[in-house]
Design a protein around this motif. Structure first.
Motif, short mmCIF file in Angstrom:
data_model
loop_
_atom_site.label_atom_id
_atom_site.label_comp_id
_atom_site.label_asym_id
_atom_site.label_seq_id
_atom_site.Cartn_x
_atom_site.Cartn_y
_atom_site.Cartn_z
N PHE A 1 37.03 -7.00 9.67
CA PHE A 1 36.38 -8.02 9.72
C PHE A 1 36.34 -9.03 9.17
O PHE A 1 36.26 -10.14 9.43
N PHE A 2 35.19 -7.97 8.63
CA PHE A 2 33.94 -8.86 7.91
C PHE A 2 34.76 -9.26 5.98
O PHE A 2 34.69 -10.46 5.74
N LEU A 3 35.87 -8.20 5.11
CA LEU A 3 36.52 -8.73 4.57
C LEU A 3 37.72 -9.70 5.21
O LEU A 3 37.91 -11.02 4.33
N ASP A 4 38.47 -9.91 6.46
CA ASP A 4 38.67 -11.05 6.63
C ASP A 4 38.07 -12.28 6.91
O ASP A 4 37.98 -13.27 6.25
N ALA A 5 37.05 -11.86 6.87
CA ALA A 5 35.99 -13.56 7.22
C ALA A 5 35.41 -13.85 5.54
O ALA A 5 35.14 -14.98 5.43
N LEU A 6 35.61 -13.35 4.57
CA LEU A 6 35.64 -13.44 3.31
C LEU A 6 36.42 -13.94 2.88
O LEU A 6 35.96 -14.62 2.25
N GLN A 7 37.41 -14.60 3.23
CA GLN A 7 38.41 -14.66 2.44
C GLN A 7 38.99 -16.81 2.86
O GLN A 7 39.51 -17.53 2.79
N TYR A 8 37.66 -17.12 4.03
CA TYR A 8 37.64 -18.83 4.55
C TYR A 8 35.86 -19.34 4.19
O TYR A 8 35.27 -19.51 4.20
N GLY A 9 36.01 -18.90 2.97
CA GLY A 9 35.35 -19.78 1.99
C GLY A 9 33.83 -19.23 2.47
O GLY A 9 33.16 -19.86 2.95
N THR A 10 33.51 -17.90 1.68
CA THR A 10 32.31 -17.78 2.01
C THR A 10 31.21 -18.40 0.97
O THR A 10 30.88 -18.15 -0.01
N PRO A 11 30.08 -19.42 1.32
CA PRO A 11 28.45 -19.27 0.43
C PRO A 11 28.51 -18.13 -0.68
O PRO A 11 28.48 -17.21 0.13
N PRO A 12 27.46 -18.61 -1.78
CA PRO A 12 26.80 -17.53 -2.35
C PRO A 12 25.47 -17.62 -0.90
O PRO A 12 25.28 -18.26 -0.27
N HIS A 13 24.96 -16.05 -0.83
CA HIS A 13 23.79 -15.81 0.50
C HIS A 13 22.97 -14.46 -0.16
O HIS A 13 23.86 -13.60 -0.87
N ASN B 1 0.66 -1.10 0.36
CA ASN B 1 -0.21 0.03 -0.36
C ASN B 1 1.28 0.65 -0.14
O ASN B 1 0.31 2.38 0.98
N GLY B 2 1.83 1.06 -0.75
CA GLY B 2 2.66 2.61 -0.94
C GLY B 2 3.82 2.42 -0.17
O GLY B 2 4.47 3.49 0.18
N MET B 3 4.48 1.53 0.97
CA MET B 3 4.71 1.79 2.05
C MET B 3 6.18 0.86 1.92
O MET B 3 5.56 -0.49 1.96
N GLU B 4 7.29 0.88 1.81
CA GLU B 4 8.30 0.03 2.22
C GLU B 4 7.81 -0.86 3.29
O GLU B 4 8.37 -0.24 4.55
N LEU B 5 7.89 -2.27 3.51
CA LEU B 5 7.48 -2.24 4.64
C LEU B 5 9.19 -3.40 4.36
O LEU B 5 9.47 -3.67 5.61
N GLY B 6 10.29 -3.43 3.31
CA GLY B 6 11.53 -3.94 3.51
C GLY B 6 11.99 -4.13 2.52
O GLY B 6 11.81 -4.05 1.27
N SER B 7 13.47 -4.25 2.67
CA SER B 7 13.93 -4.60 1.87
C SER B 7 15.44 -5.23 2.29
O SER B 7 15.89 -5.72 3.04
N GLY B 8 15.90 -5.76 1.34
CA GLY B 8 16.76 -7.52 0.71
C GLY B 8 17.62 -7.33 -0.19
O GLY B 8 17.90 -6.47 -1.04
N SER B 9 19.08 -8.27 -0.87
CA SER B 9 19.45 -8.59 -1.73
C SER B 9 20.12 -9.80 -1.50
O SER B 9 20.45 -10.55 -0.66
N ILE B 10 20.47 -9.56 -2.75
CA ILE B 10 21.42 -11.51 -2.52
C ILE B 10 22.87 -10.62 -2.25
O ILE B 10 23.80 -9.31 -3.18
N ARG B 11 24.03 -11.42 -1.77
CA ARG B 11 24.90 -10.13 -1.45
C ARG B 11 26.34 -11.21 -2.13
O ARG B 11 26.38 -11.99 -2.90
N ILE B 12 27.93 -10.06 -2.33
CA ILE B 12 28.95 -10.44 -2.78
C ILE B 12 29.21 -11.29 -1.73
O ILE B 12 29.25 -11.58 -0.26
N HIS B 13 29.82 -12.11 -2.62
CA HIS B 13 30.43 -13.44 -1.10
C HIS B 13 31.95 -13.32 -1.88
O HIS B 13 32.14 -14.30 -1.18
N ARG B 14 32.29 -13.43 -2.97
CA ARG B 14 33.72 -13.86 -3.59
C ARG B 14 34.40 -11.77 -3.35
O ARG B 14 34.03 -10.72 -3.49
N GLN B 15 35.89 -12.65 -2.60
CA GLN B 15 36.47 -11.29 -3.00
C GLN B 15 36.96 -9.73 -4.01
O GLN B 15 36.80 -9.05 -3.70
N ASP B 16 37.13 -10.56 -4.46
CA ASP B 16 37.74 -10.03 -6.35
C ASP B 16 36.44 -9.08 -6.65
O ASP B 16 36.81 -7.46 -6.22
#
Length: 614
Positions: free
Chosen positions: A544-556, A507-522
């Protein structure tokens, strides 16, 4: 003298007793909603969260109880012990669920007294909202407010149960975390043990829920508290609640299906029916048809009249060549006098300001032999968008508005859709202005009450006029379309890059937002470089998040929906303050707790903080 509760226990709540309970000995506990003194008979309407029951104090039957009732006043807390009896046919109250019975009290205990409140919970409407917020504990006693929070509870419980059934784990994320740029100002919390350093309250659990996917949790959800230091309005509070979820290996359709599933269940538990799957529309289509990325589908879309205005007609009518001409209809506005039409045209021009746009008088065109054909063509095009209104055709009383660009108009350099947005805002303004006439925003008790929509393919970048650079339109971990990456548009044509981002609109109101995320370092590095961010700056802001991306991040990917906004729509509330137990005012003040407030010098010294005057 106040009484003690002792071992007395409630046998029934105040909304429970019916004809079948006649003759039962009962104990009711609650507040005095109203008191009526008829001499030998005193009537107390006893109220709790579940309803109201009339209690009768008869001086002939129970003089001690009657004497206690003489002391009782509204909002006193009392215990009534007595028998249920049927009311006489001439005194049945059909407006009360308990209106066919009453309790004849044999004993009355006054458990607590009360000052005269600034307003009564029995009042149907309290105009002064500041008084309501100051005395929120009294305001929350009102049946309307308690109904709102019962609905909120049922919806939250249903969402939890549905997501749990789909394999999601409810996991809490920190309230005190690192400050990261997410679009609004952070609320900062100074650290006592680390002088000069600060935690931030989370604007959302974004980074943590992505790390949970890296951690192999597969499906996460949380009904999460979020905090944003931004300007407030009716549908925005500094602290709010999101239905937050994330999942690994998703397609957009998988996220959509999960959200549609729990929304359908949540609406059903409140007695409302919605149809799924929800329609979908790209961002470009939403802007071109409605002028906004959160379209209200309860009113007809805009109509593109560009092709109908030939170069010759444009020259004759002094309309800029090549730019779009747009029209729309607000149905059932009613016949307007010549004076009212002239005043309305003046208001429209005032709202358009110095944008270079003008309103075209179609009614006047119809009176001219040279332009009557154009007027009829415009009317025909507008009528095509009126399905569901007045039989799908223009009728007398429908308000038709056509907006044209003036000759020599200067368009903004970085927004190719600006005319659509300007006309779309005018459409909404006029729809609100005449809402009591067209009735499109009123509940009708059918599927048209709730118009859901998925908006997809948002622009990945947006232009920042202040810095004269491209910046991310969402958060920097949103994935761009693979086609745009492969085509090299990230460097060659940033404006054309689409995000795998989606919004859910109601009804013209944004209830929520989302996305498919980047899971690749490159790709993440490519995004940061496109934003002009060096590797060192990216490491500093998101280390700390970029560090975590180096350890096998799945598509999410995932989404977050505003629980408060869902409840606001379901209850028909005019503001989020009606569905948040202890909200802030538009100036971010808690009137009840008197917050924010100054703190002691000792506290400031411990935090190594010294306030300065601006």
């Amino acid at each position: 003298m106040l009484d003690f509760l002792g071992t007395l226990a409630r046998t029934h709540n105040c909304g429970e007793l019916r004809i079948s309970d006649a003759g039962k000995q009962v104990v009711l506990l609650g507040w005095v909603n109203r008191r009526r003194d008829h001499g030998n008979l005193i009537f107390l309407d006893l109220r709790d969260r579940y309803g109201i029951t009339q209690v009768v104090l008869d001086n002939d039957l129970s003089p001690a109880a009657h004497a206690k009732a003489e002391q009782a006043r509204p909002e006193y807390v009392v215990a009534a012990i007595g028998k249920v009896r049927l009311r006489g046919k001439d005194v049945i109250n059909p407006k009360m669920e308990t209106g066919e019975i009453e309790v004849v009290a044999e004993e009355l205990r006054i458990l607590n007294d009360a000052k005269v409140p600034p307003f009564s919970p029995a009042e149907e409407a309290i105009v002064n909202e500041e008084v309501r917020l100051k005395y929120r504990y009294i305001d929350l006693r009102r049946p309307e407010m308690q109904r709102n929070f019962e609905i909120r509870h049922k919806v939250a419980l249903t969402v939890r149960e549905y997501l749990s059934s789909q394999g999601f784990l409810e996991i809490e994320t920190p309230f005190m975390t690192r400050s990261t740029p997410e679009g609004a100002r952070d609320y900062l919390v100074p650290s006592r043990v680390h002088p000069g350093e600060f935690y931030a309250l989370p604007q959302s659990p974004q980074i943590f829920k992505q790390i949970l996917m890296i951690s192999g949790m597969d499906r996460y959800f949380q009904i999460a508290r979020c905090f944003r230091d931004e300007d407030l309005r009716a549908d925005r509070q500094p602290e709010f609640t999101q239905i937050d979820l994330e999942m690994t290996f998703p397609q957009q359709e998988m996220v959509f299906a999960v959200v549609e599933g729990f929304l359908k269940a949540a609406f059903e538990v409140t007695g409302e029916q919605i149809a799924a799957p929800f329609p979908r529309m790209t961002y470009d289509e939403a802007i071109r048809r409605y002028g906004i990325d959160k379209p209200d589908l309860r009113l007809p879309a805009m109509v593109d009249l560009t092709e109908e205005l030939t170069p010759e007609l444009r020259t004759a009518l002094k309309i800029e060549q090549g730019l779009p001409v747009l029209g729309f209809t607000i149905p059932r506005v009613g016949e307007l006098s010549g004076t009212a039409r002239k005043a309305l045209a003046g208001d429209i021009r005032a709202s358009l300001g110095d944008s270079g746009l003008d309103v075209l008088d179609v009614a006047r065109l119809r009176t001219s032999e040279a332009f009557a054909g154009l007027a009829n063509t415009i009317s025909g095009k507008l009528s095509e968008k009126l399905k569901g209104f007045d039989g799908g055709a223009l009728v007398a009383g429908d308000l038709n508005v056509v907006i044209t660009p003036k000759p020599g108009i200067v368009a903004p350099a970085r927004d190719r859709l600006w005319i659509y947005k300007k006309v779309g805002q005018l459409r909404l303004d006029l729809a609100r202005r005449f809402q009591d006439r067209h009735g499109a925003f009123e509940k009708k008790g059918n599927a048209d009450d709730y118009k859901f929509l998925w908006v997809t393919d948002f622009p990945f970048f947006e232009w920042d006029e202040q810095t004269q650079t491209w910046t991310f339109a969402h958060h920097p971990f949103t994935s761009p379309h693979e086609d745009d990456l492969i085509a090299g548009r990230m460097e060659s044509d940033p404006e054309a890059v689409r995000a795998l981002a989606y919004d859910i609109v109601l009804n013209g109101m944004e209830l929520g937002s989302g996305s498919i995320r980047i899971h690749r370092q490159d790709i993440q590095g490519q995004i940061f470089r496109a934003l002009g961010m060096s590797d060192e700056e990216a490491k500093l802001r998101f280390g700390f998040f970029l560090d975590a991306l180096q350890y096998g991040t799945p598509p999410h990917g995932g989404i977050a929906l505003g629980l408060d906004r869902i409840i606001m729509i379901l209850t028909g509330a005019a503001s989020l303050r009606e569905v948040i137990a202890f909200p802030k005012t538009a100036k971010a003040i808690d009137l009840m707790a008197d917050a924010p407030s100054a703190v002691s010098e000792q506290q400031l010294r411990e935090l190594h903080i010294r306030p300065t005057k601006a």
